[in-house]
Scaffold this motif. Structure first.
Motif, short mmCIF file in Angstrom:
data_model
loop_
_atom_site.label_atom_id
_atom_site.label_comp_id
_atom_site.label_asym_id
_atom_site.label_seq_id
_atom_site.Cartn_x
_atom_site.Cartn_y
_atom_site.Cartn_z
N ASP A 55 -3.92 -7.86 -27.07
CA ASP A 55 -3.06 -7.09 -26.17
C ASP A 55 -3.88 -6.26 -25.19
N ILE A 56 -5.10 -5.89 -25.61
CA ILE A 56 -5.98 -5.08 -24.78
C ILE A 56 -7.37 -5.70 -24.78
N PHE A 57 -7.93 -5.83 -23.60
CA PHE A 57 -9.29 -6.35 -23.43
C PHE A 57 -10.16 -5.22 -22.88
N LYS A 58 -11.14 -4.79 -23.67
CA LYS A 58 -11.99 -3.66 -23.27
C LYS A 58 -13.35 -4.18 -22.80
N LEU A 59 -13.66 -3.86 -21.55
CA LEU A 59 -14.90 -4.32 -20.94
C LEU A 59 -15.59 -3.11 -20.32
N ILE A 60 -16.23 -2.32 -21.19
CA ILE A 60 -16.83 -1.06 -20.79
C ILE A 60 -18.33 -1.06 -21.08
N GLY A 61 -19.13 -0.62 -20.10
CA GLY A 61 -20.56 -0.46 -20.31
C GLY A 61 -21.36 -1.74 -20.28
N ILE A 62 -20.82 -2.76 -19.64
CA ILE A 62 -21.53 -4.04 -19.59
C ILE A 62 -21.58 -4.65 -18.20
N ILE A 63 -20.53 -4.50 -17.40
CA ILE A 63 -20.49 -5.24 -16.13
C ILE A 63 -21.53 -4.73 -15.14
N GLU A 64 -22.04 -3.50 -15.32
CA GLU A 64 -23.06 -2.99 -14.41
C GLU A 64 -24.40 -3.71 -14.59
N TYR A 65 -24.51 -4.52 -15.64
CA TYR A 65 -25.74 -5.28 -15.89
C TYR A 65 -25.57 -6.77 -15.52
N LEU A 66 -24.42 -7.11 -14.96
CA LEU A 66 -24.10 -8.52 -14.73
C LEU A 66 -23.82 -8.81 -13.25
N THR A 67 -24.11 -10.06 -12.86
CA THR A 67 -23.78 -10.51 -11.51
C THR A 67 -22.27 -10.68 -11.37
N ASP A 68 -21.81 -10.83 -10.15
CA ASP A 68 -20.38 -11.05 -9.91
C ASP A 68 -19.89 -12.29 -10.66
N GLU A 69 -20.70 -13.33 -10.64
CA GLU A 69 -20.32 -14.58 -11.32
C GLU A 69 -20.18 -14.36 -12.82
N GLN A 70 -21.09 -13.61 -13.41
CA GLN A 70 -21.04 -13.33 -14.85
C GLN A 70 -19.85 -12.43 -15.19
N VAL A 71 -19.58 -11.44 -14.34
CA VAL A 71 -18.42 -10.57 -14.56
C VAL A 71 -17.13 -11.38 -14.49
N PHE A 72 -17.04 -12.24 -13.49
CA PHE A 72 -15.85 -13.07 -13.35
C PHE A 72 -15.65 -13.95 -14.58
N THR A 73 -16.74 -14.51 -15.10
CA THR A 73 -16.65 -15.34 -16.31
C THR A 73 -16.09 -14.55 -17.48
N LEU A 74 -16.56 -13.31 -17.67
CA LEU A 74 -16.05 -12.46 -18.75
C LEU A 74 -14.59 -12.10 -18.53
N LEU A 75 -14.23 -11.83 -17.29
CA LEU A 75 -12.84 -11.49 -17.01
C LEU A 75 -11.92 -12.67 -17.29
N LYS A 76 -12.39 -13.88 -17.02
CA LYS A 76 -11.59 -15.06 -17.34
C LYS A 76 -11.48 -15.25 -18.85
N VAL A 77 -12.55 -14.93 -19.58
CA VAL A 77 -12.49 -14.96 -21.05
C VAL A 77 -11.40 -14.00 -21.53
N GLY A 78 -11.41 -12.80 -20.96
CA GLY A 78 -10.40 -11.82 -21.33
C GLY A 78 -9.00 -12.28 -20.96
N PHE A 79 -8.84 -12.79 -19.76
CA PHE A 79 -7.52 -13.26 -19.30
C PHE A 79 -6.99 -14.36 -20.21
N ASP A 80 -7.84 -15.31 -20.54
CA ASP A 80 -7.42 -16.45 -21.36
C ASP A 80 -7.10 -16.05 -22.80
N ASN A 81 -7.66 -14.92 -23.25
CA ASN A 81 -7.45 -14.49 -24.63
C ASN A 81 -6.51 -13.28 -24.75
N LEU A 82 -5.79 -12.99 -23.68
CA LEU A 82 -4.79 -11.93 -23.69
C LEU A 82 -3.38 -12.51 -23.73
N ASN A 83 -2.50 -11.82 -24.42
CA ASN A 83 -1.09 -12.16 -24.34
C ASN A 83 -0.56 -11.85 -22.95
#
Length: 281
Positions: A187-215
């Motif tokens: 229900d909640i995807f928490k992405l804190i303290g990590i995206i500042e170390y990642l490229t836009d492409e890597q952040v987008f990949t994580l956001l898609k992981v979150g989107f696909d695994n959220l209700n």
């Protein structure tokens, strides 16, 4: 230290005279005048836990722990780091803002039989644990994924100490395998303290992981970071710490690209972090 009250929560800020000193004296000295070897030796010879940890592994879970605990300084250098350093204050402000926002998000799903939080790059997941406690609900479960195996045991110990040992699970794994690591969609995807170390492409990949695994109706909570702390050259030359700075609008665009609709953007008093929430419609 100046205190700022926002939504009944007390945040930290620098008084005006300290901001001026930082801008015209301390930041230029740290960034451009004092050599990196000199600064590193000064920190090594000090008793500063945060300084030593930052030399060893800047931005890791233990650095966060030291900032959050905010214990009395051990010597002059430790006082300088903790008193004039924007990051310890900004991180504590970020934590307070996240705990409040995350607690409110948990309450938003209170009618559900099971409220599931998925965290990636979570470290000990202190923000989430405090939010679960603050919500007062017993039907909340947390699944916290981090590639750093060193934070798994401290995370479990922290959860046990807070009476949440049976409510959360710490997993050392790749975030892309999240579907196989959680019992059902979150229900909640928490992405804190990590995206500042990642490229836009890597952040987008994580956001898609979150989107696909959220209700449907699930929420992501993340943040932006901007160089308003004023010491980026110092961080690079002394700690080899390199951030991917983004405005809230740039993070917003990545969230929209991943399929989310923006709900709220809020800034902590120092202007380093904006907390951003978005929903999967």
């Amino acid at each position: 230290m100046k205190k700022v009250i926002i939504d009944s929560i007390e945040y930290e800020d620098f008084p005006l005279f300290r901001k001026i000193l930082k801008k015209i004296i301390f930041n230029p000295m740290l960034n451009y005048i004092l050599p990196s070897s000199f600064l590193k030796n000064i920190i090594k010879d000090s008793k500063s836990d945060l300084g030593h940890e930052s030399l060893k592994a800047p931005g890791n879970w233990n650095s966060m722990k030291i900032c959050y605990e905010n214990k009395p300084p051990k010597d002059f250098i430790d006082t300088f780091i903790l008193t004039y350093g924007s990051f310890p204050l900004g991180l504590r402000n970020r934590k307070k803002m996240i705990v409040q926002r995350l607690s409110n998000l948990i309450k938003r799903y209170k009618s559900k039989r099971r409220i599931l939080i998925l965290g990636v790059g979570s470290g000990r997941a202190l923000n989430a644990l405090e939010s679960i406690k603050e919500s007062g609900f017993n039907n909340v479960e947390g699944y916290f994924i981090d590639y750093d195996k060193e934070c798994i045991k401290p995370g479990r110990e922290l959860a046990e100490s807070m009476g949440l040992g049976d409510k959360v699970k710490y997993i050392c794994a790749e975030a892309r395998n999240a579907k196989n690591l959680i019992p059902e969609k979150a229900d909640i995807f928490k992405l804190i303290g990590i995206i500042e170390y990642l490229t836009d492409e890597q952040v987008f990949t994580l956001l898609k992981v979150g989107f696909d695994n959220l209700n449907k109706g699930g929420t992501v909570i993340t943040h932006s970071i901007e160089p308003t702390h004023g010491i980026d050259p110092f961080l690079k030359k002394v700690f080899n710490l390199h951030f991917y700075y983004r405005t809230p609008q740039q993070v917003e665009e990545l969230l929209k690209k991943a399929g989310f609709k923006i709900m709220d953007i809020s800034c902590e008093p120092l202007g380093i972090y904006h907390i951003i929430t978005a929903v999967k419609e």
